[in-house]
Write an enzyme that holds these catalytic residues in place. Structure first.
Site, mmCIF file in Angstrom:
data_model
loop_
_atom_site.group_PDB
_atom_site.id
_atom_site.type_symbol
_atom_site.label_atom_id
_atom_site.label_comp_id
_atom_site.label_asym_id
_atom_site.label_seq_id
_atom_site.Cartn_x
_atom_site.Cartn_y
_atom_site.Cartn_z
ATOM 1 C CG HIS A 79 0.035 8.654 18.068
ATOM 2 N ND1 HIS A 79 -1.013 7.795 18.315
ATOM 3 C CD2 HIS A 79 -0.526 9.886 17.914
ATOM 4 C CE1 HIS A 79 -2.151 8.476 18.319
ATOM 5 N NE2 HIS A 79 -1.893 9.740 18.069
ATOM 6 C CG ASP A 81 -0.493 5.003 20.974
ATOM 7 O OD1 ASP A 81 0.026 5.865 20.229
ATOM 8 O OD2 ASP A 81 -0.985 5.279 22.079
ATOM 9 C CG ASP A 142 -5.943 9.941 17.239
ATOM 10 O OD1 ASP A 142 -4.719 10.062 17.093
ATOM 11 O OD2 ASP A 142 -6.539 10.232 18.301
ATOM 12 C CD GLU A 176 -0.833 11.328 21.169
ATOM 13 O OE1 GLU A 176 -1.051 12.543 21.146
ATOM 14 O OE2 GLU A 176 -1.774 10.488 21.162
HETATM 15 ZN ZN ZN Z 1 -3.400 11.286 17.957
#
Ligand code: ZN
Length: 410
Positions: A79, A81, A142, A176
């Site tokens: 993802h 975002d 992340d 996400e």
């Molecule tokens: Zn993540």
């Protein structure tokens, strides 16, 4: 060395924070800045069909270079975002080369310190190159670690045509972090048989189980009167709501008292006035039966409390959120076996784990794309102490490349 670090450092400087309160899709237009760049870079690598669709998803295909026609089509997904919890504006990534294990004090806020003993897995990284933010933002590993790893792996596969693979699909999703990452995905168009999200934590981990998740909304209708003349009449919805919360078990069934395979009942929002109050909960467990037990317990508490308020009523609504992906993956054991095999081939000792949360992969699995999660190396995510090591990212690239090859042979 692959291009993973260079890519990662560039991608994290593009602010792609998503917004849970937005009604648009993607929730923030700025996520497209990264999506557009990724599609452009894929096209420059020779991935002709790479494009961003109207919802901000990136779709791309690295065409098969094998003579075999029966190789399953696999997809790698990350993802773009970053979490709404911590700002992602003006991220200044710092590479701490050949880290000696001493405290890493982040320069823009000296109270932000990465310290062995306080951050798990950090003690495994001595001698490695650690990337952090500067103290006032998250890093965005992340899931930009995953994005950079997939991009670097794509580049490597395209530059090394002797490495045989089937059709490889790439999918980069928005939103996400606000739970909407799969909302507008077109799996028909993607055309993959199996997928892997690259969004896991420690090196070597493969996550094939997630929570099953429901949301519960309890709407309490009390009896409202003028407080000066309320004797014997007023039934205050706020007090009823507070009583329900007070009766939740204190030493079990909460996020703060559970771990591993234990589930919980967790109030996340409370709002109201004296005549009406709404309590929102998330319910988590690894089995659907476990969810139902917890919901029955909560319903019992509500009924009990309401006995003392004869004129008041409550509505109890359960909404399914997502389900444990293991239910689906158990029907396709090769998805897990091939990932374990790929990790072993690059010298890793794979660790199979369950996630106390959901992933896009859990939703994708139930939408028809069985999709476990493999490590990206991201750590302490959703915080200013977020970190990732260059060595772990390089290993993740190796795993993706190796996994593409394993599917040809099996
Ligand atoms: Zn993540």
């Amino acid at each position: 060395m692959s291009s993973v670090l260079e890519r990662f450092l560039r991608y994290v400087q593009i602010d792609t924070q998503s917004d849970p309160n937005s009604e648009t899709f993607p929730s923030t237009a700025k996520q497209r800045n990264l999506s557009n760049l990724l599609a452009e870079e894929l096209r420059a690598l020779g991935v002709a069909d790479a494009h961003v669709d109207e919802h901000g998803y990136v779709y791309a295909t690295i065409p098969s270079n094998s003579d075999r026609k029966d190789i399953p089509v696999i997809c790698f997904c990350s993802h773009v975002d970053t979490s709404p919890d911590v700002t992602g504006e003006n991220v200044k990534p710092i590479v701490h080369r050949n880290w000696d294990g001493s405290d890493i004090i982040l320069p823009d806020d000296h109270s932000q310190v990465l310290r062995i003993g306080e951050l798990h897995d950090l003690d495994q990284q001595i001698g490695n190159d650690i990337v952090t933010a500067s103290g006032t933002t998250l890093l965005g590993a992340d899931n930009k670690a995953g994005v950079a790893e997939i991009m670097a792996a794509a580049e490597h596969l395209l530059a090394n045509p002797h490495l045989k693979h089937g059709d490889i699909k790439i999918l980069f999703t928005p939103d996400e972090e606000v739970g909407r990452g799969t909302e507008k995905v077109d799996l028909q168009k993607l055309g993959a048989d199996f997928g892997y999200t690259v969004d896991g934590e420690a090196i070597g981990t493969l996550e094939d189980e997630t929570f099953s998740a429901d949301g519960v909304k309890i709407t309490i209708y009390g009896v409202s009167t003028h407080p000066g003349y309320a004797i014997g009449k007023l039934e205050n919805a706020l007090k009823i709501a507070a009583e329900i919360l007070a009766r939740l078990p204190k030493n079990k069934l909460s996020p703060e008292t559970t771990q591993d395979k234990e589930g919980f009942i967790h109030p996340v929002q409370m709002e109201g006035i004296q005549e009406k109050a709404v309590l929102s909960f998330i319910i988590r467990d690894f089995t659907v039966a476990g969810l139902h037990e917890k919901e029955a317990l909560l319903r019992g508490i509500v009924d009990d409390v309401l006995q003392e308020y004869p004129q008041s009523t409550a509505e109890f609504k359960v909404q399914e959120q997502y389900r444990n992906m293991k239910e689906v993956l158990d029907q396709h054991p090769e998805v897990i076996q091939n990932a374990l095999e790929a990790m072993k081939r690059v010298g890793l000792n794979p660790i199979q784990r369950s996630i106390r949360g959901g992933t896009d992969g859990s939703r994708l699995s139930f939408m028809g794309l069985p999709c476990p999660n493999i490590f990206a190396g991201e750590h302490a995510f959703h915080s200013k102490l977020e970190w990732v090591s260059v060595q772990d990212m390089e290993k993740a690239v190796d795993v993706i490349v190796s996994l593409a090859g394993v599917w040809v042979e099996k």
